[in-house]
Design a protein around this motif. Sequence first.
Motif, PDB file in Angstrom:
ATOM      1  N   ASN A 140      18.787 -39.589-133.958  1.00  0.00           N
ATOM      2  CA  ASN A 140      17.975 -40.698-134.465  1.00  0.00           C
ATOM      3  C   ASN A 140      16.571 -40.265-134.882  1.00  0.00           C
ATOM      4  OD1 ASN A 140      17.981 -43.325-135.259  1.00  0.00           O
ATOM      5  ND2 ASN A 140      17.269 -44.159-133.302  1.00  0.00           N
ATOM      6  N   GLU A 145      12.586 -44.335-125.698  1.00  0.00           N
ATOM      7  CA  GLU A 145      14.014 -44.480-125.986  1.00  0.00           C
ATOM      8  C   GLU A 145      14.899 -43.706-125.038  1.00  0.00           C
ATOM      9  OE1 GLU A 145      14.495 -45.813-130.586  1.00  0.00           O
ATOM     10  OE2 GLU A 145      15.091 -43.812-129.984  1.00  0.00           O
ATOM     11  N   GLU A 173      16.785 -46.133-123.098  1.00  0.00           N
ATOM     12  CA  GLU A 173      17.795 -46.811-123.893  1.00  0.00           C
ATOM     13  C   GLU A 173      18.987 -45.890-124.123  1.00  0.00           C
ATOM     14  OE1 GLU A 173      15.891 -47.996-127.453  1.00  0.00           O
ATOM     15  OE2 GLU A 173      14.838 -49.657-126.539  1.00  0.00           O
ATOM     16  N   GLU A 174      18.703 -44.620-124.377  1.00  0.00           N
ATOM     17  CA  GLU A 174      19.762 -43.630-124.619  1.00  0.00           C
ATOM     18  C   GLU A 174      20.734 -43.609-123.455  1.00  0.00           C
ATOM     19  OE1 GLU A 174      21.173 -40.355-126.976  1.00  0.00           O
ATOM     20  OE2 GLU A 174      19.332 -41.443-127.342  1.00  0.00           O
ATOM     21  N   GLU A 175      20.157 -43.593-122.237  1.00  0.00           N
ATOM     22  CA  GLU A 175      21.016 -43.568-121.062  1.00  0.00           C
ATOM     23  C   GLU A 175      21.817 -44.851-120.943  1.00  0.00           C
ATOM     24  OE1 GLU A 175      18.315 -42.797-117.933  1.00  0.00           O
ATOM     25  OE2 GLU A 175      17.945 -40.756-118.573  1.00  0.00           O
ATOM     26  N   GLU A 176      21.170 -45.946-121.290  1.00  0.00           N
ATOM     27  CA  GLU A 176      21.837 -47.232-121.101  1.00  0.00           C
ATOM     28  C   GLU A 176      23.046 -47.400-121.999  1.00  0.00           C
ATOM     29  OE1 GLU A 176      18.682 -49.909-121.708  1.00  0.00           O
ATOM     30  OE2 GLU A 176      17.897 -49.664-119.705  1.00  0.00           O
ATOM     31  N   ASP A 177      22.917 -46.981-123.289  1.00  0.00           N
ATOM     32  CA  ASP A 177      24.057 -47.262-124.146  1.00  0.00           C
ATOM     33  C   ASP A 177      25.045 -46.095-124.203  1.00  0.00           C
ATOM     34  OD1 ASP A 177      22.292 -46.942-127.299  1.00  0.00           O
ATOM     35  OD2 ASP A 177      23.150 -45.429-126.022  1.00  0.00           O
TER      36      ASP A 177
END
Lengths: 233, 441
Positions: free
Chosen positions: A150, A221, A224-228
């Motif tokens: 990204n 992020e 967020e990276e870990e979450e999704d």
Amino acid sequence: MGDKILNTLAQTSDKVSDRVMEFLPQLVVMAIIILIGLLIAWVLQVVVRRLLGLVKLGKISETSGVTAMLSKAALPSPVELLSRLVFWVVWLAFILLGVEALGVQALQLQIARLLMFLPQIFVALLILFVGLLAANFFSRATLLAAANANYPSPRLLANVVRLLIAILAVTMAFEQLGLGQHAILIAFAIAFGAVMFGLAIAFGLGGRDVARQILEKQFSEKKEEEEDEVSPL
Amino acid sequence: MEATRPGRGSGGFSRGRGLAEESLLTDEFVRQLTAVGEVDVLIGIITLNNRKTIERVVSAVQVGLVKYFPRERTVVILADGGSRDGTLDAVANSTALDFRSMLASSPLRTGHRLTTSYAGIQGRGSAVRVVMAAADLLHAKACALVSPDLQSITPEWIESLIRPVLREQFDFVTPVYHRHKFDGLLVKNLVSPMMSALYRSKVREPVGSELGFSGRFACHCLEKPVWHEQAVRFGVEIWMTAQAMVDSFKICQSFLGPKIHAGQPIGEGLVGTIQQVVGALFGSLEKNESFWLAHSGMQAVPSFGFKFSVALEPIRLNKKRMVTMFRTGTEQLAGILKSILAADTLAAIQAAAKLDDHNFRVPDELWVRTIYEFACSYHHSVINRDHLLQALTPLYRGRMASFVLENQGADGETIERKLEELTAEFERQKPGLDQNWTRKK
């Protein structure tokens, strides 16, 4: 007076015909050498095409994107290009040998120099080919890595990588040919330095805010990276 | 020790044993195995820096063996990949279990516990090979592999993995976990339905790291000259599952319960995981093309175990980010995708990328078509294979987002039905895959 002129004319025509008779066999030899060269060059072209087919160069060029790049430049595939190159180099060598058979001394020296230059042309073309392969491979790897991470402007990054490797390959090829060795090397170093310096200034002064945003985005992020990406397995 | 033992190929067993003795196992480990003699049950645990969890896992395994297989000769083998956190020390220094207080009985036999380090080429496949070679040498009847970082393992898992092999003569046992509906989306959306459709057996967890298998199956696998291949080293579970399906071994599934790992389950990140898992799957298709090209239809696999559900920890997913990365990926990688996908498939993906967040969908039909075209392009090597698998990542993110958006309010039954439909779609489009796969390169 008239007899004298006639005599001179007869002598001259004898000399010309003698010279023509002397030169004609050399001309025939040259034609034969060129024709044999044409045949050998054609056979070698076919052999090289088959050999390159056996080592799957066509496939390698396709997978690495070199074929697509050459077709964009209206050039044939690498296999066709290399086999045609072999044809022309071999035939040119025979043409030069044929011309040498004429026995024109002024030409002989130039021809010898040209023949000695041929291996260097080969190596330079090989360097260029491998360089283009590497440029495409690393450019695509950069594009994929940047897109998957990204990062902003992945295509720009990929193009910069391709351009730098291609310039390096061209520089090395010219160096191999001995053309303006120092000038090209210095030009490359200056161009590379200028790009890096320009980027440093642009990023350091003009793009301070952008740099901060990118860094902030990068760290914020992470969560967020870990979450999704919770266990795809 | 017995001199011979019935196996699938009469010559294969001796070859497997020769290989085990000569090169694969260290002299010290062979000495330990020889001291153990023969066993009925072997449990393999492949470790790498698992100090925090290994003691609990080993205890659960030992209690499971004593509780459910008290009369069998058993061994637990820890194959370590070079831990630097003292994993093996933690096991060695652990206090002896008080079985009497746990089970109100004492073991009838001595349970053995061995440790070894596997050297040579890296990858989980190398460790599995060591365990299989040990099983071969010990003439083990039933074997199981369990992860070293499980928080949810119970002694019952050992029974679930071993009993079908030991009592019901199954050769290969795959796990079924109780999972959050959005956990394991790569397995649910790609690996499981594709393998089920192509290899004819409906298996829910072909990538499960907990497996049971017979000694006969271990010998069969050891005979295969594939252990140095990357797809086997890093995708050994997929390879073993495919091997069991293709070579007509008796397969079943056992329900284990919730699977909870300690810490971060993904070591490689999403891109690396896709490269390894999907690479192993596509690689297995190449190896077994004569099988799946010649067969069609699916059959259910017998399932064992008492299914129960417990409350699972919620999973937070950033759908917006997934959709954004799908859109960016399809736009930025259009040139690469063009060389992998058919024009109409790429156009459909680009059309999906233009949908607004609320209506965003990557439907089953498009997803399956995309995966099959990726598989064919992998087979025909249209671009570098690693690059091809990397190019799949943004599309997977899109499918993941679509699946999550579509099933936000769905219950377990609805999810099951949708996954069945997806598997049927993989089967429906198989003729197209067959045709593309066999077209001249």
